[in-house]
Design a protein around this motif. Structure first.
Motif, PDB file in Angstrom:
ATOM      1  N   UNK A 184      77.907  29.149  65.340  1.00 26.25           N
ATOM      2  CA  UNK A 184      76.991  30.275  65.538  1.00 26.25           C
ATOM      3  C   UNK A 184      77.007  30.762  66.990  1.00 26.25           C
ATOM      4  N   UNK A 185      77.073  29.825  67.938  1.00 27.19           N
ATOM      5  CA  UNK A 185      77.089  30.207  69.353  1.00 27.19           C
ATOM      6  C   UNK A 185      78.362  30.984  69.681  1.00 27.19           C
ATOM      7  N   UNK A 186      79.511  30.485  69.218  1.00 23.40           N
ATOM      8  CA  UNK A 186      80.776  31.169  69.499  1.00 23.40           C
ATOM      9  C   UNK A 186      80.827  32.541  68.836  1.00 23.40           C
ATOM     10  N   UNK A 187      80.288  32.642  67.639  1.00 27.00           N
ATOM     11  CA  UNK A 187      80.254  33.954  66.977  1.00 27.00           C
ATOM     12  C   UNK A 187      79.345  34.920  67.728  1.00 27.00           C
ATOM     13  N   UNK A 188      78.231  34.411  68.227  1.00 31.71           N
ATOM     14  CA  UNK A 188      77.331  35.251  69.012  1.00 31.71           C
ATOM     15  C   UNK A 188      78.024  35.745  70.276  1.00 31.71           C
ATOM     16  N   UNK A 189      78.686  34.834  70.991  1.00 33.96           N
ATOM     17  CA  UNK A 189      79.396  35.221  72.215  1.00 33.96           C
ATOM     18  C   UNK A 189      80.489  36.241  71.899  1.00 33.96           C
ATOM     19  N   UNK A 202      87.106  33.179  70.776  1.00 33.33           N
ATOM     20  CA  UNK A 202      87.077  32.824  69.357  1.00 33.33           C
ATOM     21  C   UNK A 202      88.042  33.743  68.622  1.00 33.33           C
ATOM     22  N   UNK A 203      89.131  33.157  68.090  1.00 33.14           N
ATOM     23  CA  UNK A 203      90.139  33.950  67.393  1.00 33.14           C
ATOM     24  C   UNK A 203      89.847  34.084  65.909  1.00 33.14           C
ATOM     25  N   UNK A 213      85.308  25.523  60.602  1.00 29.09           N
ATOM     26  CA  UNK A 213      86.406  25.488  61.564  1.00 29.09           C
ATOM     27  C   UNK A 213      86.344  26.714  62.478  1.00 29.09           C
ATOM     28  N   UNK A 214      86.779  26.523  63.706  1.00 32.00           N
ATOM     29  CA  UNK A 214      87.007  27.644  64.610  1.00 32.00           C
ATOM     30  C   UNK A 214      88.442  27.550  65.115  1.00 32.00           C
ATOM     31  N   UNK A 215      89.070  28.686  65.300  1.00 29.52           N
ATOM     32  CA  UNK A 215      90.434  28.756  65.818  1.00 29.52           C
ATOM     33  C   UNK A 215      90.370  29.320  67.226  1.00 29.52           C
ATOM     34  N   UNK A 216      90.956  28.598  68.159  1.00 30.19           N
ATOM     35  CA  UNK A 216      90.878  28.944  69.575  1.00 30.19           C
ATOM     36  C   UNK A 216      92.274  28.964  70.194  1.00 30.19           C
ATOM     37  N   UNK A 277      85.527  28.344  80.032  1.00 32.72           N
ATOM     38  CA  UNK A 277      84.543  27.344  79.607  1.00 32.72           C
ATOM     39  C   UNK A 277      84.733  27.088  78.115  1.00 32.72           C
ATOM     40  N   UNK A 278      84.806  25.815  77.734  1.00 34.16           N
ATOM     41  CA  UNK A 278      85.019  25.457  76.331  1.00 34.16           C
ATOM     42  C   UNK A 278      83.942  24.473  75.867  1.00 34.16           C
ATOM     43  N   UNK A 279      84.043  24.079  74.630  1.00 36.41           N
ATOM     44  CA  UNK A 279      83.228  23.044  73.997  1.00 36.41           C
ATOM     45  C   UNK A 279      81.731  23.382  74.011  1.00 36.41           C
ATOM     46  N   UNK A 280      81.322  24.183  73.022  1.00 36.06           N
ATOM     47  CA  UNK A 280      79.927  24.573  72.879  1.00 36.06           C
ATOM     48  C   UNK A 280      79.228  23.731  71.810  1.00 36.06           C
ATOM     49  N   UNK A 281      79.669  22.485  71.706  1.00 31.90           N
ATOM     50  CA  UNK A 281      79.172  21.582  70.669  1.00 31.90           C
ATOM     51  C   UNK A 281      77.661  21.363  70.766  1.00 31.90           C
TER      52      UNK A 281
END
Length: 389
Positions: A184-189, A202-203, A213-216, A277-281
């Motif tokens: 959700x955070x990556x989609x928001x960004x 976020x690809x 899953x997210x593809x980066x 910056x990576x890893x928004x776990x």
């Protein structure tokens, strides 16, 4: 090539290697050595082709054996990774090095359309990813010389993947924890415009049967690796890397997102030394800078004092500021570099009292503007674009 020998009047006990890596991927290894009880000095030349997987494999094994001969088993396992990393970092087009494991077997082909023999990863993850158009690049291969495993493995929740239409473009598929808000955070960004070049892109993203899953993009080098293994190439670029961290965190905080695990391992550096910056776990979205949370997360050594002391609640935005200052001071200290502007910023961020840590978003209000610097042929001004040292 055959080993040649030459008479030597005094008996020595030495081995000397010279390695030449050409721009086309051809590598020459010259070895000069003499055994203690042998009156002759021996000379040997070997050639490796970095354009072929087996050439990279044999070179890595040769490098390991050479260091093992000199230092012994106790140091070889830890130190050889440093040397292989240094070679790898200067050959960005290479995908991986391999070290031999297991018994010798005949080469096989997985039938995935790639000439390199592959060993399919275990579990349901490959099937799940293939259903969404991604092929998993395994971390081990099989050749006529045996089974070889990658020396630079990704964490268990990450897989290297590619699309069949573009097999040379390596990507990372990250399996999201069920308790995490990372998707959700990556989609928001991803929806925020304009996007920041200092946040991982976020690809693609999707929900599978077992997890999301997210593809980066796949960027191998992080700040921790550079500072531990290869200081010299990194040193001229430390200033834009630090400014990239400040700008990236300011971007997140401006949109009320706290990262909560800022550390050198979570800061990638691409081939142009642009920080990501990576890893928004464990990242969270908050209403404002003063909103507090009660769950304690982060990495020991990089978390703010209020988290380390386990205070009942704390502001994650203000905790991020402390971590930002800690990372900048660590980079400067590791490189033994002096940058007055960055030092002032970092020390103001790394104060113990959360309320006294200034906002990264409002940087120009509490510090002198960064000097005008030349980046290429463009003149840029302001804290968020200043890359000067």
């Amino acid at each position: 090539m055959a080993t040649r020998s030459y008479p030597f009047k005094q008996q020595k006990n030495f081995v000397l290697a010279a390695i030449y890596i050409g721009q086309t991927g051809s590598v020459q290894w010259h070895t000069l050595y003499q055994n203690r009880n042998e009156p002759k000095v021996r000379y040997k030349t070997e050639v490796f082709d970095f354009n072929e997987p087996i050439g990279r494999i044999k070179f890595a094994l040769r490098l390991y054996n050479f260091y093992f001969t000199i230092e012994g088993e106790s140091n070889a396992n830890s130190e050889i990774a440093t040397y292989i990393y240094q070679v790898y970092s200067h050959m960005p087009k290479l995908k991986s090095f391999y070290a031999g494991r297991g018994t010798k077997r005949d080469a096989t082909d997985s039938g995935e359309g790639n000439a390199r023999p592959r060993t399919r990863p275990r579990g349901d993850d490959p099937t799940e990813l293939e259903a969404h158009g991604y092929i998993v690049e395994p971390d081990r291969i099989e050749t006529e010389d045996g089974i070889f495993e990658s020396l630079r493995k990704l964490p268990s929740n990450l897989l290297t993947v590619f699309r069949p239409s573009d097999p040379d473009a390596m990507l990372v598929a990250k399996k999201i924890r069920k308790e995490s808000n990372e998707l959700e955070i990556l989609r928001l960004i991803h929806l925020i415009q304009p996007q920041s070049e200092h946040i991982i892109t976020l690809l693609d993203s999707f929900h599978g049967q077992s997890s999301s899953w997210v593809i980066l993009p796949k960027i191998m080098n992080n700040v921790a690796d550079w500072l531990w293994y290869d200081l010299k190439p990194f040193s001229p670029h430390f200033s834009p890397v630090c400014w990239g961290l400040i700008e990236g965190l300011a971007y997140l905080h401006n949109h009320h997102i706290a990262h909560r695990d800022i550390k050198p391992e979570n800061l990638l550096v691409d081939d142009k030394f642009c920080l990501k910056i990576i890893d928004f776990d464990v990242a969270v979205q908050v209403r404002d800078d003063d909103e507090e949370v009660d769950d304690h997360c982060g990495t020991e050594g990089w978390v703010a004092p209020e988290i380390e002391m386990r205070l009942p609640t704390y502001s994650p935005i203000k905790a991020d500021r402390w971590s930002c200052g800690a990372v900048i001071l660590y980079i400067l200290g590791r490189l033994r570099q002096t940058n007055t502007t960055l030092e002032v910023i970092a020390k103001k961020l790394k104060v113990d009292t959360p309320g006294k840590r200034p906002s990264l978003v409002e940087w120009p209000k509490w510090s002198q503007p960064a000097p005008v610097v030349r980046v290429g042929v463009v003149m840029k001004r302001g804290w968020s674009q200043s890359l000067g040292q």
